[in-house]
Design a protein around this motif. Structure first.
Motif, PDB file in Angstrom:
ATOM      1  N   ASN A 223      16.565  12.179  -4.774  1.00 25.01           N
ATOM      2  CA  ASN A 223      14.852  12.482  -5.036  1.00 25.01           C
ATOM      3  C   ASN A 223      14.380  11.243  -4.515  1.00 25.01           C
ATOM      4  N   LEU A 224      13.334  11.705  -3.707  1.00 26.02           N
ATOM      5  CA  LEU A 224      12.402  10.758  -3.015  1.00 26.02           C
ATOM      6  C   LEU A 224      10.955  10.903  -3.197  1.00 26.02           C
ATOM      7  N   ALA A 225      10.409   9.986  -3.391  1.00 26.22           N
ATOM      8  CA  ALA A 225       8.848  10.165  -3.449  1.00 26.22           C
ATOM      9  C   ALA A 225       7.987   9.051  -2.658  1.00 26.22           C
ATOM     10  N   VAL A 226       7.141   9.320  -1.801  1.00 24.27           N
ATOM     11  CA  VAL A 226       6.292   8.429  -1.104  1.00 24.27           C
ATOM     12  C   VAL A 226       4.921   8.543  -1.712  1.00 24.27           C
TER      13      VAL A 226
ATOM     14  N   GLY B 217       0.687  -1.035   0.138  1.00 19.14           N
ATOM     15  CA  GLY B 217      -0.117  -0.248   0.108  1.00 19.14           C
ATOM     16  C   GLY B 217       0.915   1.228  -0.182  1.00 19.14           C
ATOM     17  N   LEU B 218       2.069   1.250   0.598  1.00 20.36           N
ATOM     18  CA  LEU B 218       2.746   2.354   0.669  1.00 20.36           C
ATOM     19  C   LEU B 218       3.943   2.177  -0.283  1.00 20.36           C
ATOM     20  N   ALA B 219       4.342   3.137  -0.909  1.00 21.14           N
ATOM     21  CA  ALA B 219       5.326   2.877  -1.979  1.00 21.14           C
ATOM     22  C   ALA B 219       6.390   4.101  -1.801  1.00 21.14           C
ATOM     23  N   LEU B 220       7.755   3.470  -1.948  1.00 21.82           N
ATOM     24  CA  LEU B 220       8.684   4.550  -1.669  1.00 21.82           C
ATOM     25  C   LEU B 220       9.835   4.701  -3.059  1.00 21.82           C
ATOM     26  N   GLU B 221       9.734   5.660  -3.706  1.00 15.57           N
ATOM     27  CA  GLU B 221      10.470   5.791  -4.742  1.00 15.57           C
ATOM     28  C   GLU B 221      11.891   6.411  -4.762  1.00 15.57           C
ATOM     29  N   LEU B 222      12.992   5.878  -5.048  1.00 11.75           N
ATOM     30  CA  LEU B 222      14.295   6.334  -5.050  1.00 11.75           C
ATOM     31  C   LEU B 222      15.075   6.010  -6.098  1.00 11.75           C
ATOM     32  N   PRO B 223      16.001   6.491  -6.738  1.00  8.33           N
ATOM     33  CA  PRO B 223      17.092   5.851  -7.676  1.00  8.33           C
ATOM     34  C   PRO B 223      17.626   4.971  -7.341  1.00  8.33           C
ATOM     35  N   LEU B 224      17.752   3.677  -8.105  1.00  8.65           N
ATOM     36  CA  LEU B 224      18.605   2.511  -7.610  1.00  8.65           C
ATOM     37  C   LEU B 224      20.011   2.842  -7.402  1.00  8.65           C
ATOM     38  N   VAL B 225      20.523   3.921  -8.062  1.00  2.92           N
ATOM     39  CA  VAL B 225      21.934   4.287  -7.739  1.00  2.92           C
ATOM     40  C   VAL B 225      21.569   5.805  -7.588  1.00  2.92           C
ATOM     41  N   ALA B 226      22.430   6.324  -6.581  1.00  4.15           N
ATOM     42  CA  ALA B 226      22.439   7.906  -6.245  1.00  4.15           C
ATOM     43  C   ALA B 226      23.893   8.378  -6.620  1.00  4.15           C
ATOM     44  N   GLU B 227      24.109   8.986  -7.605  1.00  2.43           N
ATOM     45  CA  GLU B 227      25.544   9.572  -7.986  1.00  2.43           C
ATOM     46  C   GLU B 227      25.860  10.870  -7.318  1.00  2.43           C
ATOM     47  N   ASP B 228      24.969  11.416  -6.251  1.00  7.18           N
ATOM     48  CA  ASP B 228      25.266  12.530  -5.494  1.00  7.18           C
ATOM     49  C   ASP B 228      24.441  12.293  -4.179  1.00  7.18           C
TER      50      ASP B 228
ATOM     51  N   ARG C 188      13.295   0.607   0.593  1.00  9.97           N
ATOM     52  CA  ARG C 188      13.980   0.848  -0.731  1.00  9.97           C
ATOM     53  C   ARG C 188      15.544   0.993  -0.769  1.00  9.97           C
ATOM     54  N   ASP C 189      16.045  -0.121  -1.348  1.00  8.37           N
ATOM     55  CA  ASP C 189      17.726  -0.073  -1.288  1.00  8.37           C
ATOM     56  C   ASP C 189      18.100   1.080  -2.317  1.00  8.37           C
ATOM     57  N   VAL C 190      19.124   1.876  -2.079  1.00  2.00           N
ATOM     58  CA  VAL C 190      19.826   2.879  -2.838  1.00  2.00           C
ATOM     59  C   VAL C 190      21.255   2.763  -2.637  1.00  2.00           C
ATOM     60  N   ARG C 191      22.050   2.422  -3.793  1.00  2.94           N
ATOM     61  CA  ARG C 191      23.513   2.604  -3.828  1.00  2.94           C
ATOM     62  C   ARG C 191      23.951   3.912  -4.189  1.00  2.94           C
ATOM     63  N   VAL C 192      24.770   4.421  -3.076  1.00  2.20           N
ATOM     64  CA  VAL C 192      25.345   5.707  -3.255  1.00  2.20           C
ATOM     65  C   VAL C 192      26.864   5.734  -3.533  1.00  2.20           C
ATOM     66  N   THR C 193      27.073   6.381  -4.809  1.00  2.00           N
ATOM     67  CA  THR C 193      28.328   6.370  -5.027  1.00  2.00           C
ATOM     68  C   THR C 193      29.361   7.523  -4.874  1.00  2.00           C
ATOM     69  N   VAL C 194      28.743   8.674  -4.389  1.00  2.50           N
ATOM     70  CA  VAL C 194      29.490   9.626  -3.734  1.00  2.50           C
ATOM     71  C   VAL C 194      28.764   9.935  -2.421  1.00  2.50           C
ATOM     72  N   SER C 195      29.399  10.188  -1.434  1.00  4.71           N
ATOM     73  CA  SER C 195      28.743  10.389  -0.147  1.00  4.71           C
ATOM     74  C   SER C 195      28.216  11.844   0.006  1.00  4.71           C
ATOM     75  N   GLY C 196      26.910  11.922   0.714  1.00  4.98           N
ATOM     76  CA  GLY C 196      26.504  13.055   0.765  1.00  4.98           C
ATOM     77  C   GLY C 196      26.819  13.917   1.847  1.00  4.98           C
TER      78      GLY C 196
END
Lengths: 438, 258
Positions: free
Chosen positions: B60-63, B44-55, B132-140
């Motif tokens: 971006n996150l949507a719920v 019922g609840l959906a979380l949208e994030l990119p699979l890979v975040a380059e920054d 949602r799993d996100v891979r981060v390639t540059v740390s925030g």
């Protein structure tokens, strides 16, 4: 977990150590190691390569060179390939289109069959690629280097028709010529507006080099004109160096508006050369260059190798698709971050995939690869900056193990040398990929 | 056909693995504390994030909530967690009464690859969860904003996506410039960290009635951005009030016209 990583777990530790000892420090020595591992077995398998850019042409060449018995076919619609690298120099009038053109004579001379048509579909069950000329080719191994496609209408109003008025010029060729003509025809005092997309996209420093070189052209020919960059992000490649260079060289000729300054463009009116941002600001342009959101080239979709992101997940060891067996994908279409979507990266990935294909055909395990990438950018013809990195596999993922950017506050001599290195890089990679000598 | 069947088998394994992996939130204290004994619904609840975040400094996150509610039940709060960050809290959103569908977007800070968690709590004290799993390639955490940003709130912005009409959901976008210093970022000059400075909250009122509010934590990106929906029943004015941790307030208004 992918089927590929399950396979890799079958590697015994002694075998892994042996491979380490053999030292696959870079893709080039790796090929030599592979051939010797293969024990000169006769390989007559059919390998089809789709796309003759940095990734595909390199892969075709290294496949044929390393295993001459392989039946290697390259499918590429264009007889002449224009590179995106250095196309910004064409836009600024520093180079001709001819100087960024390459052909497939060397590949033919090596014995690669080159077919100038489009690849229209892939059937991974019958292992067939159907072609735009009505024919089809079968493969044992398929390597796709499809580059990017534009996500039309991802920005409201930006479709194929709009690109004829507001070019993207993010695939070199006619779009580059069109944008060059528009820049030349621009009135002195006009504004060149460039809209930059969010990550990921082809050539991360590209929009900022383009802004720099267009500003350089304007300073010489239309000194009252300005460049405005509207950006869908707050951080970009080599940002500190670009901003320092802009301050030193271009003064207030270049204005950059980031995401948090309302720089994200949400609507384009190409006929009016007008854009609207997320918070409703309208910007009017004399020349409007939209660098739009992108995705993997369409043949990747047809082959079933893209995921929900629109890009292609690959096994980092081999660049084989994690979704479809025996289809390898390299270059901008792949999810290879932190490696950038660059020509240099595609070239390096093409070598790794070529070696992995040969290893697989010989019944060998692929050697653990590593990759290098350098991206040069020009602030003006005598001011170069760069970012360089080495990548290896750590915990099953591609990771940057070392790297960095040009020093801040470097001397004019250093910047000038880097501009020369940029030309050296271009000549070297053109020769490596297409055999072009100039 | 065999290849397709094999592919199907692998997908099945993948999906099973994912379902098991999704239980990782049970080991996160922040998430378990927020659940406070409730057993969350997984659909019922959906979380949208990119699979890979380059920054990782701005992801971006949507719920969205499109699940089933009981008659009269509505979503009261939505909470976001980034358990891989040094501090897991990202933001809490309070929704107006009668909200049965949720569509919120924001930009979050992720210091490393991790599983992001969203919770929704209803008026009947039920919980929904999405991960949602996100891979981060540059740390925030290490990406500075370049030039030293002002520590005060500046340039509040607001816009509607599309035209307002009576009784129809209207998407509101809003952003304010502020560095959102986490208090964790090393100061280049000294051995200390840059002092924490956060925007604390955003409150939206429509013709004087509170329709949405947000509480921000260290996991919300610099220059906090929120996109949410309102359902205007009459014309009037949307008022947005931003408040920082020092109690300073910035207001902005947008007319609502049909």
């Amino acid at each position: 977990m992918t089927n590929k990583s399950i396979k890799n777990q079958g590697l015994t530790s002694s075998r892994r150590d042996l491979l380490k000892l053999m030292g696959a420090a870079s893709a080039l020595p790796l090929l030599g190691a592979c051939s010797s591992l293969g024990g000169s077995k006769e390989l007559s398998a059919r390998v089809v390569v789709v796309g003759g850019g940095f990734g595909g042409a390199t892969a075709a060449k290294y496949l044929k060179r390393s295993a001459p018995q392989l039946d290697v076919t390259l499918i590429e619609p264009n007889k002449v390939f224009y590179t995106c690298p250095f196309s910004n120099l064409v836009l600024a009038g520093m180079r001709s289109m001819d100087s960024i053109s390459h052909n497939y004579d060397e590949l033919r001379a090596l014995g690669v069959r080159v077919i100038h048509t489009t690849a229209q579909d892939v059937d991974p069950v019958s292992r067939t690629v159907s072609l735009g000329d009505g024919g089809s080719v079968r493969y044992e191994k398929l390597l796709l280097s499809p580059g990017i496609d534009i996500r039309w209408n991802a920005i409201e109003g930006y479709d194929q028709a709009a690109a004829e008025h507001a070019p993207h010029a993010w695939k070199a060729g006619d779009q580059t010529r069109l944008l060059r003509r528009q820049i030349e025809a621009m009135d002195d005092g006009g504004v060149f507006v460039l809209t930059a997309p969010a990550n990921p996209f082809r050539c991360p420093p590209g929009p900022y080099e383009r802004a720099s070189l267009v500003a350089h052209y304007l300073s010489q020919h239309k000194p009252r004109s300005k460049v405005l960059i509207l950006d869908a992000k707050d951080n970009f490649s080599k940002q500190g160096l670009f901003m320092q260079g802009w301050n030193e060289v271009h003064g207030d000729r270049i204005e950059w508006v980031g995401l948090s300054g309302d720089g994200k463009v949400t609507r384009v009116d190409a006929q009016k050369r007008e854009v609207e941002t997320e918070f409703g600001t309208i910007h009017k342009a004399s020349v409007l260059n939209v660098v739009p959101p992108q995705k993997a080239g369409f043949i990747a979709d047809r082959a079933g190798v893209t995921n929900e992101s629109g890009w292609v997940p690959v096994d980092p060891m081999t660049f084989e698709s994690t979704q479809v067996n025996d289809i390898y994908v390299v270059g901008d279409a792949t999810l290879a971050a932190p490696m950038p979507k660059s020509g240099f990266a595609a070239n390096a990935q093409g070598k790794v995939a070529a070696a992995a294909i040969i290893a697989s055909l010989e019944g060998q395990r692929p050697l653990e690869p590593s990759w290098a990438n350098t991206c040069y950018s020009l602030i003006n013809p005598e001011y170069g900056i760069s970012v360089a990195a080495v990548y290896k596999i750590q915990e099953g993922l591609i990771s940057e193990t070392s790297g960095g950017v040009s020093a801040t506050d470097a001397s004019a001599t250093v910047r000038k040398l880097e501009a020369e290195y940029a030309v050296g890089w271009y000549n070297a990679i053109s020769q490596d990929t297409w055999g072009t000598r100039r | 056909m065999i290849a397709r069947a094999l592919l199907g088998t692998f997908l099945l394994i993948l999906m099973t693995a994912t379902a098991v992996a999704d239980q990782r939130w049970q080991r996160e204290d922040s998430v378990m504390a927020a659940l406070d004994g409730r057993v969350p619904v997984l659909e019922g609840l959906a979380l949208e994030l990119p699979l890979v975040a380059e920054d990782g400094s701005s992801v971006n996150l949507a719920v969205k909530f499109t699940g089933n509610l009981e008659p009269g039940e509505h979503i009261q709060t939505v909470r976001l967690f980034a358990p891989g960050n040094p501090r897991p809290e990202v933001a809490d959103y309070s929704l107006s009464a009668h909200t049965t569908s949720v569509d919120i977007a924001t930009r979050v800070r992720l210091s490393e690859s991790q599983q992001v968690v969203a919770l929704a709590i209803t008026s009947q004290d039920r919980a929904f969860i999405a991960t949602r799993d996100v891979r981060v390639t540059v740390s925030g955490c290490l990406v500075g904003t370049g030039e030293q940003a002002a520590m005060t709130m500046q340039n509040p912005r607001v816009a509607f996506a599309g035209q307002a009409s009576k009784g129809q959901p209207l998407t509101v976008r809003t952003l304010i410039n502020h560095p959102m210093e986490t208090g964790l970022r090393p100061d280049g000059e000294s051995a200390d960290e840059v002092e924490q400075q956060l925007v604390e909250s955003l409150t939206a009122t429509l013709n004087g009635e509170k329709v949405f509010s947000s509480r921000f934590y260290t996991g919300t990106s610099a220059n906090p951005y929120v996109q949410f929906r309102i359902v205007p029943e009459q014309t009037g004015e949307l008022q947005l009030t931003w408040q920082d941790q020092n109690g300073d307030v910035v207001e902005t208004r947008q007319p609502v016209q049909f």
